[in-house]
Enzyme design. Sequence first.
Site, PDB file in Angstrom:
ATOM      1  N   CYS A 212      -1.187   6.018   9.217  1.00  0.00           N
ATOM      2  CA  CYS A 212      -1.501   4.751   8.549  1.00  0.00           C
ATOM      3  C   CYS A 212      -2.621   5.045   7.567  1.00  0.00           C
ATOM      4  O   CYS A 212      -2.591   6.065   6.884  1.00  0.00           O
ATOM      5  CB  CYS A 212      -1.876   3.680   9.567  1.00  0.00           C
ATOM      6  SG  CYS A 212      -3.240   4.148  10.650  1.00  0.00           S
TER       7      CYS A 212
ATOM      8  N   ARG B 140       0.837  -1.208   0.000  1.00  0.00           N
ATOM      9  CA  ARG B 140       0.000   0.000   0.000  1.00  0.00           C
ATOM     10  C   ARG B 140       0.871   1.256   0.000  1.00  0.00           C
ATOM     11  O   ARG B 140       0.547   2.247  -0.650  1.00  0.00           O
ATOM     12  CB  ARG B 140      -0.951  -0.005   1.202  1.00  0.00           C
ATOM     13  CG  ARG B 140      -2.041  -1.060   1.093  1.00  0.00           C
ATOM     14  CD  ARG B 140      -3.008  -0.980   2.252  1.00  0.00           C
ATOM     15  NE  ARG B 140      -3.863   0.188   2.170  1.00  0.00           N
ATOM     16  CZ  ARG B 140      -4.680   0.581   3.148  1.00  0.00           C
ATOM     17  NH1 ARG B 140      -4.741  -0.108   4.276  1.00  0.00           N
ATOM     18  NH2 ARG B 140      -5.438   1.658   2.997  1.00  0.00           N
TER      19      ARG B 140
END
Length: 280
Positions: A235, A180
């Site tokens: 995050c 990611r």
Amino acid sequence: MNFVVNKDWLAEQLQNDQVVIIDCRFELGNPDKGEELYREDHIPGAYYFHLEKHLSSPVTKHGGRHPLPDMDQFKLELEKAGIDHTKTVVAYDGGEGQFASRFWWLLTYMGHEKVYVLNEGFKGWVQAGYPTTKEVPTYQTAEFEVNIQKEMLASYDEVKAAVEDKKNALLLIDSRDEARYVGEIEPIDRIPGHIPGAINKFWGEGLEQGSFKNEEEQKKRFAELGQEGPIIVYCGSGVTATPNVIALKMAGFKQVKLYAGSYSDWVSYEENPVEKGKKG
């Protein structure tokens, strides 16, 4: 400084009314699952805190997928669970570490100094043969005095300024997995990639079998980072970054901030740039 406790210690505290236990189990793909599991079985005396109902506020255009809760409402929930500054508080989840760490961060941000994450979570507790119950504890209300620790939170504006100022000494850490971070995949957010200038330190590498690695191992994870300057951790939505906050503090870093809105907040502004690939 210690941020975690083990199951053996907690088992000895079950009759200690100065210890409050918080169940934070949750499944991101099934928001009702954690509470269902709590109703079936939990550590005796534990109160349940739901990630989206108690540890977050409703999603809006900006602020990310798990915005911080309204602090007045969160204060009321703490008081209903009997939490004041005299209590030692232990949070656990299924053993992943991320949901209990979110609670740890919030309560610490509110000014509580005795809050810990249970290593191995509920899974480790059950495997050790310690008791569980279906009984929901009676609420013993307390009075919680809020003392916000502003230095723990990074605002969107602070992150944006750091990105725009190339000479800024502030370090950004992306806590998501590498796929990611580099932009190979993005299952949730609007666009793949990471906040420009951020380095990648996957949060899961700070734990092993549900337990936080010790201080020396955490220091090795972050050995190349200077400890003098401020660090902002993010995050996807401000949940899995919190174990990295704990890990950095275990490693001795002092100026550690959470960008609570995280990447999902950053990309909610269409004009914001993103980077792909590995840094350097």
